[in-house]
Design an enzyme around this catalytic site. Structure first.
Site, short mmCIF file in Angstrom:
data_model
loop_
_atom_site.label_atom_id
_atom_site.label_comp_id
_atom_site.label_asym_id
_atom_site.label_seq_id
_atom_site.Cartn_x
_atom_site.Cartn_y
_atom_site.Cartn_z
N ASP A 32 1.04 -1.34 0.04
CA ASP A 32 -0.06 -0.12 -0.20
C ASP A 32 0.95 1.23 0.20
O ASP A 32 0.62 2.11 0.73
CB ASP A 32 -1.03 0.15 1.21
CG ASP A 32 -1.66 -1.30 1.35
OD1 ASP A 32 -2.25 -1.83 0.29
OD2 ASP A 32 -1.92 -1.67 2.65
N GLU A 241 -11.41 0.02 -3.57
CA GLU A 241 -10.54 0.53 -2.37
C GLU A 241 -9.11 1.16 -2.94
O GLU A 241 -9.06 1.40 -4.42
CB GLU A 241 -9.78 -0.64 -1.50
CG GLU A 241 -9.24 -1.70 -2.22
CD GLU A 241 -8.72 -2.67 -1.26
OE1 GLU A 241 -9.41 -2.76 -0.19
OE2 GLU A 241 -8.04 -3.65 -1.66
O1 FUB Z 1 -3.47 -3.62 3.42
C1 FUB Z 1 -4.54 -3.68 3.84
C2 FUB Z 1 -5.55 -3.79 2.85
O2 FUB Z 1 -5.28 -4.33 1.53
C3 FUB Z 1 -5.45 -2.22 2.11
O3 FUB Z 1 -6.29 -1.14 3.10
C4 FUB Z 1 -6.27 -2.19 0.83
O4 FUB Z 1 -5.95 -0.99 0.04
C5 FUB Z 1 -5.43 -3.47 0.41
O5 FUB Z 1 -4.25 -3.18 -0.12
#
Ligand code: FUB
Length: 341
Positions: A32, A241
């Protein structure tokens, strides 16, 4: 018949056709990556993946992270220097577990580290911590940002010094549980009617002190080529996301992950609130279930930072990479394919 040298050559050839870029950090698992340029240096604000034995579930329990390290780079692709623990979950008074994808911002002498984490009731909220340098250690505010929920904060500082937080993530990120304005733990992962408008990211203007939302939380509306909002059944394009905002030639580029279809996509708008018109894929699927991008300009070139699972082969133990980005004359982005496996 092969000897060991033939085998090594074959392996190296396979590696170079499978992975077109290499991990920036190899001694820890990080993911991330939110990259920023502060004072002429690239800083990466990533998640710090660890294996705590938490079971793999759709709610993302296996992403059970507990602290953040910050990295700096004088050049791309590095080396990336680890500046140690910048914030530990034990120093966030309201946090319980799962310190997920962070972001950072700078304003008037202070650096801000924004982070999502589950509170004591197992509800994701977004917090903020402050420090005097890009690598600080950061001190968390005593409570989450009022009115915040879900995950993946990305704070964009516009040229006029107004800042906006983009955030949200469906499924394990809990965004679907806030549709009525109140938390509903019984909500399904997505609308069951595939023709309903897709759930989408949120945006809020930040207060002058960067510690609060200043005004309402709004939807980041992503429309198709006919101006219609993307539909819930459109898994190749709908928001999942990993929000990010960057500005190119005066236009606002909102990028995000499509989650279960593993694309990093983008949509272009005329202002920070949108609407944004869907334009295409920036980064095709990589190895691993998740992907999460950031896009910056550095020394006259554009780059996308992202992650995959090259080092571990495990979906929750990821490594960060970077690739150069190119724009077409009409402002669209040339899609990047970094994994040919
Ligand atoms: O790293 C945990 C979660 O996985 C992140 O918040 C999302 O964006 C995905 O990469």
């Amino acid at each position: 018949v092969t000897n060991s040298s033939d085998t090594a050559q074959a392996k190296s050839a396979a590696d170079s056709t499978t992975y077109l870029s290499q991990p920036l950090v190899t001694n820890m698992y990080i993911a991330d990556p939110s990259a920023h340029v502060f004072n002429g240096t690239v800083y990466i604000y990533p998640s710090h993946d660890t294996d705590t034995g938490a079971p793999e579930k759709d709610d993302g329990s296996h992403f059970d992270m507990r602290d953040y390290h910050i990295y700096s780079m004088d050049s791309i692709p590095g080396p990336a220097i680890d500046h140690g623990v910048a914030l530990d979950i034990k120093n966030i008074p309201w946090a319980k577990r799962q310190l997920w994808a962070p972001d950072a911002a700078f304003k008037e002498g202070t650096y801000y580290l924004y982070f999502p984490v589950k509170d004591k009731q197992d509800v994701f909220r977004i917090g903020v911590a402050t420090g005097s340098s890009p690598i600080s250690p950061f001190k968390a505010q005593p409570n989450p940002i009022e009115g915040s929920f879900s995950i993946d904060p990305a704070v964009f500082m516009d040229d006029d010094n107004n800042a906006y937080m983009y955030f949200g993530g469906i499924w394990g990120g809990q965004l679907q549980r806030w549709q009525s304005g109140k938390y509903d733990s019984t909500a399904g992962q997505e609308p069951t009617d595939t023709n309903a408008d897709a759930l989408t990211a949120k945006v809020a203007k930040m207060s002058k002190d960067m510690l609060h939302f200043d005004g309402p939380v709004r939807d980041v509306v992503i429309v198709d080529e006919n101006g219609k909002p993307l539909k819930a059944g459109d898994h190749n394009r709908r928001f999942f996301e990993a929000s990010w905002m960057h500005k190119y030639n005066g236009k606002y580029y909102f990028s995000y992950s499509t989650g279960d279809t593993h694309n990093i996509c983008y949509a272009i708008g005329d202002n920070p609130y949108g609407p944004f018109t869907y334009k295409g894929i920036i980064l095709y699927p990589v190895q691993g279930w998740t992907n999460h991008e950031s896009i910056i300009s550095f020394k006259g070139k554009w780059y996308i930072f992202y992650h995959d699972t090259q080092l571990s082969g495990k979906t929750h133990l990821r490594n960060v990479k970077v690739a150069e980005l190119h724009y077409n004359p009409d402002g669209t982005i040339v899609p990047v394919r970094t994994y040919t496996g």
